[in-house]
Design a protein around this motif. Structure first.
Motif, PDB file in Angstrom:
ATOM      1  N   ASN A  88     115.031  53.331  55.170  1.00 52.80           N
ATOM      2  CA  ASN A  88     114.829  52.231  54.225  1.00 52.80           C
ATOM      3  C   ASN A  88     116.079  51.332  54.260  1.00 52.80           C
ATOM      4  O   ASN A  88     117.112  51.678  53.677  1.00 52.80           O
ATOM      5  N   LYS A  95     116.698  48.769  52.726  1.00 58.20           N
ATOM      6  CA  LYS A  95     117.001  48.184  51.405  1.00 58.20           C
ATOM      7  C   LYS A  95     117.597  49.208  50.445  1.00 58.20           C
ATOM      8  O   LYS A  95     117.920  48.877  49.309  1.00 58.20           O
ATOM      9  N   ALA A  96     117.687  50.470  50.849  1.00 60.19           N
ATOM     10  CA  ALA A  96     118.217  51.494  49.935  1.00 60.19           C
ATOM     11  C   ALA A  96     119.688  51.200  49.628  1.00 60.19           C
ATOM     12  O   ALA A  96     120.405  50.619  50.461  1.00 60.19           O
ATOM     13  N   THR A  97     120.112  51.635  48.431  1.00 57.81           N
ATOM     14  CA  THR A  97     121.408  51.212  47.891  1.00 57.81           C
ATOM     15  C   THR A  97     122.583  51.433  48.840  1.00 57.81           C
ATOM     16  O   THR A  97     123.425  50.562  48.997  1.00 57.81           O
ATOM     17  N   THR A 122     111.599  50.649  57.251  1.00 56.55           N
ATOM     18  CA  THR A 122     110.508  50.267  56.348  1.00 56.55           C
ATOM     19  C   THR A 122     110.615  48.776  56.009  1.00 56.55           C
ATOM     20  O   THR A 122     111.704  48.256  55.766  1.00 56.55           O
ATOM     21  N   GLY A 123     109.471  48.109  56.008  1.00 54.84           N
ATOM     22  CA  GLY A 123     109.460  46.662  55.779  1.00 54.84           C
ATOM     23  C   GLY A 123     108.853  46.278  54.450  1.00 54.84           C
ATOM     24  O   GLY A 123     108.868  45.107  54.068  1.00 54.84           O
ATOM     25  N   ARG A 126     107.266  48.109  50.381  1.00 58.70           N
ATOM     26  CA  ARG A 126     107.032  49.266  49.519  1.00 58.70           C
ATOM     27  C   ARG A 126     105.781  50.011  49.999  1.00 58.70           C
ATOM     28  O   ARG A 126     104.757  49.379  50.229  1.00 58.70           O
ATOM     29  N   GLY A 173     116.827  56.609  49.636  1.00 63.23           N
ATOM     30  CA  GLY A 173     116.965  57.256  48.339  1.00 63.23           C
ATOM     31  C   GLY A 173     115.756  58.120  48.021  1.00 63.23           C
ATOM     32  O   GLY A 173     114.897  58.373  48.882  1.00 63.23           O
ATOM     33  N   GLY A 202     113.188  57.437  46.364  1.00 65.61           N
ATOM     34  CA  GLY A 202     111.933  56.698  46.498  1.00 65.61           C
ATOM     35  C   GLY A 202     111.374  56.829  47.910  1.00 65.61           C
ATOM     36  O   GLY A 202     110.170  57.033  48.107  1.00 65.61           O
ATOM     37  N   THR A 203     112.253  56.741  48.899  1.00 64.65           N
ATOM     38  CA  THR A 203     111.826  56.864  50.297  1.00 64.65           C
ATOM     39  C   THR A 203     111.359  58.289  50.579  1.00 64.65           C
ATOM     40  O   THR A 203     110.315  58.499  51.209  1.00 64.65           O
ATOM     41  N   GLU A 237     107.949  58.781  49.149  1.00 67.95           N
ATOM     42  CA  GLU A 237     106.894  58.143  49.953  1.00 67.95           C
ATOM     43  C   GLU A 237     106.586  58.965  51.203  1.00 67.95           C
ATOM     44  O   GLU A 237     105.414  59.143  51.560  1.00 67.95           O
ATOM     45  N   GLY A 283     120.445  56.635  49.050  1.00 73.32           N
ATOM     46  CA  GLY A 283     120.134  55.890  47.822  1.00 73.32           C
ATOM     47  C   GLY A 283     121.292  55.966  46.847  1.00 73.32           C
ATOM     48  O   GLY A 283     122.410  56.343  47.220  1.00 73.32           O
ATOM     49  N   SER A 284     121.018  55.658  45.592  1.00 69.53           N
ATOM     50  CA  SER A 284     122.099  55.660  44.614  1.00 69.53           C
ATOM     51  C   SER A 284     122.306  57.044  43.994  1.00 69.53           C
ATOM     52  O   SER A 284     123.417  57.406  43.641  1.00 69.53           O
ATOM     53  N   THR A 285     121.244  57.850  43.877  1.00 70.16           N
ATOM     54  CA  THR A 285     121.390  59.130  43.182  1.00 70.16           C
ATOM     55  C   THR A 285     121.095  60.335  44.083  1.00 70.16           C
ATOM     56  O   THR A 285     121.798  61.330  44.018  1.00 70.16           O
ATOM     57  N   ARG A 343     116.439  45.797  37.970  1.00 65.99           N
ATOM     58  CA  ARG A 343     116.771  45.709  39.395  1.00 65.99           C
ATOM     59  C   ARG A 343     116.023  44.562  40.058  1.00 65.99           C
ATOM     60  O   ARG A 343     116.564  43.887  40.939  1.00 65.99           O
TER      61      ARG A 343
HETATM   62  N1  LIG Z   1     111.782  46.652  53.232  1.00 66.09           N
HETATM   63  C1  LIG Z   1     111.610  46.931  51.946  1.00 66.09           C
HETATM   64  N2  LIG Z   1     111.588  45.967  51.013  1.00 66.09           N
HETATM   65  C2  LIG Z   1     111.454  46.245  49.703  1.00 66.09           C
HETATM   66  N3  LIG Z   1     111.325  47.484  49.204  1.00 66.09           N
HETATM   67  C3  LIG Z   1     111.346  48.500  50.086  1.00 66.09           C
HETATM   68  C4  LIG Z   1     111.498  48.286  51.493  1.00 66.09           C
HETATM   69  N4  LIG Z   1     111.488  49.478  52.112  1.00 66.09           N
HETATM   70  C5  LIG Z   1     111.331  50.405  51.129  1.00 66.09           C
HETATM   71  N5  LIG Z   1     111.245  49.828  49.921  1.00 66.09           N
HETATM   72  C6  LIG Z   1     111.095  50.455  48.583  1.00 66.09           C
HETATM   73  O1  LIG Z   1     112.382  50.670  48.014  1.00 66.09           O
HETATM   74  C7  LIG Z   1     112.229  51.668  47.010  1.00 66.09           C
HETATM   75  C8  LIG Z   1     113.551  52.298  46.664  1.00 66.09           C
HETATM   76  O2  LIG Z   1     114.080  52.880  47.782  1.00 66.09           O
HETATM   77  P1  LIG Z   1     115.011  54.172  47.806  1.00 66.09           P
HETATM   78  O3  LIG Z   1     114.658  55.108  46.755  1.00 66.09           O
HETATM   79  O4  LIG Z   1     115.017  54.636  49.214  1.00 66.09           O
HETATM   80  O5  LIG Z   1     116.452  53.571  47.548  1.00 66.09           O
HETATM   81  P2  LIG Z   1     117.253  53.366  46.223  1.00 66.09           P
HETATM   82  O6  LIG Z   1     116.381  52.732  45.214  1.00 66.09           O
HETATM   83  O7  LIG Z   1     118.500  52.710  46.602  1.00 66.09           O
HETATM   84  O8  LIG Z   1     117.584  54.833  45.828  1.00 66.09           O
HETATM   85  P3  LIG Z   1     117.577  55.490  44.388  1.00 66.09           P
HETATM   86  O9  LIG Z   1     116.127  55.839  44.156  1.00 66.09           O
HETATM   87  O10 LIG Z   1     118.442  56.701  44.571  1.00 66.09           O
HETATM   88  O11 LIG Z   1     118.147  54.465  43.465  1.00 66.09           O
HETATM   89  C9  LIG Z   1     111.223  52.640  47.613  1.00 66.09           C
HETATM   90  O12 LIG Z   1     110.369  53.136  46.609  1.00 66.09           O
HETATM   91  C10 LIG Z   1     110.466  51.822  48.649  1.00 66.09           C
HETATM   92  O13 LIG Z   1     109.106  51.676  48.305  1.00 66.09           O
END
Ligand SMILES: Nc1ncnc2c1ncn2[C@@H]1O[C@H](COP(=O)(O)OP(=O)(O)OP(=O)(O)O)[C@@H](O)[C@H]1O
Length: 315
Positions: free
Chosen positions: A8, A10-12, A37-38, A40, A64, A66-67, A70, A93-95, A162
């Motif tokens: 991902n 876009k992950a933090t 990933t492009g 959600r 993170g 979320g990924t 999924e 991710g962040s956590t 966010r």
């Molecule tokens: N290219 C993208 N553009 C927008 N959203 C995306 C993309 N790829 C994945 N995502 C969505 O981003 C969401 C959050 O991602 P992820 O949990 O990996 O990172 P995070 O939010 O930084 O981590 P954390 O959950 O620890 O805060 C996922 O649920 C996923 O659906």
């Protein structure tokens, strides 16, 4: 071993540089395909395809929670089975609750080192997962938590913040929790949620209900938060609830949530169950619902199932 690395971007904490370093490290030991990933839901689609066509033995999720969620939902789209590709995670991710609950370091490079070692030693373990369904909606698997009521409302608020450009930090969660607490006086005193499980007395009046597949429930920075300290990947689901969230009761419970002694929250208004295979949570009015930190809107009834040995993880 043929592996698909799902990243991902876009992950933090997933930078392009980290991704390149990890890809090179993994490609030395695996026949590696990489997919970024492009959108959600993309990680779920990729994992579902791989589970169906049998093209890969392993899916590595870099992102993170979320990924990870999924990917797990994609792998288990048609249900668990020995034939499914294994899962590995690299925290980005962040956590990163799931990765840390598995015992991985929170740093992606260190975690990759541990993963490579596990691969060379052919180390893996079976883990239980939670599954939430009901109201005619598709089942949703979760790896570490699901929440109905107060905590899911906080997750919804954080997601909204966010979307309007705020960074995902622990102070954002704490700030939104305080705001939600101040704004929801009615539900805090007279909770609308009822717990039901076969052979058990129903428990009504819950203001918060947190389902755990593992422990800790989450982290505030490096500090673990324990809603159900006995929860683990070798048992079914645990439930922590509160029938009253007055300021005093909440101030009493917060230190218990942060206490690493393993006792967990307790007291007159605390409801705690361990190792539940099946139960439902019902609310008289629609309430926020979240799985693994992903807000899924509002629901009135959710049925939960703990599924043991649902997936094999390289760790
Ligand atoms: N290219 C993208 N553009 C927008 N959203 C995306 C993309 N790829 C994945 N995502 C969505 O981003 C969401 C959050 O991602 P992820 O949990 O990996 O990172 P995070 O939010 O930084 O981590 P954390 O959950 O620890 O805060 C996922 O649920 C996923 O659906």
């Amino acid at each position: 071993m043929r592996a698909l690395l799902v990243v991902n971007p876009k992950a933090t904490t997933t930078s392009g540089r980290t991704r390149d370093v990890l890809t090179h490290a993994l490609a030395n030991d695996l026949k590696l395909d990489v997919a970024a990933t492009g959108y959600r839901g993309h990680a779920r689609d990729l994992a579902r395809e791989v589970a169906r066509d049998g093209s890969h033995d392993l899916v590595v999720a870099l992102g993170g929670d979320g990924t990870v969620n999924e990917v797990v939902n994609g792998l288990l789209h048609d249900g668990p089975g020995e034939h499914l590709p294994k899962l590995a995670v690299v925290p980005g991710g962040s956590t990163n609750v799931f990765a840390r609950a598995l015992g991985l370091p929170n740093d992606p490079v260190e975690a990759t080192g541990q993963l490579l070692q596990a691969l060379s030693e052919k180390r893996s373990r079976s883990i239980s997962l939670g599954c939430a369904g009901g109201e005619g909606l598709p089942d949703r698997w979760f790896t570490f938590t699901a929440g109905f009521g107060f905590d899911a409302g906080v997750v919804g608020r954080v997601e909204e913040a966010r979307r309007s450009g705020r960074r995902s930090t622990h102070s954002l969660y704490v700030g939104q929790a305080v705001r939600a607490f101040a704004g929801e006086r009615r539900h805090r005193k007279d909770g609308p949620i009822t717990f039901r499980a076969e052979g058990m007395e129903p428990v009504g009046g819950l203001a918060v209900s947190i389902v755990s597949n593992t422990s800790p429930w989450t982290y505030l920075g490096n500090r673990p938060v324990y809603a159900s300290p006995e929860a683990g990947f070798d048992t079914n689901l645990d439930l922590f609830g509160m029938t009253r969230m007055s300021l005093l009761q909440t101030l009493r419970t917060i230190p218990q949530l942060l206490d690493s002694a393993g006792v967990g929250p307790h007291g007159k208004h605390v409801v705690a169950y361990h190792d539940l295979a099946e139960f439902t949570l019902h609310s008289q009015e629609p309430l926020p619902f979240q799985v693994d930190g992903d807000h899924l809107g509002e629901r009135k009834t959710i049925s939960f199932t703990g599924v043991s040995r649902a997936l094999r993880v390289i760790v």
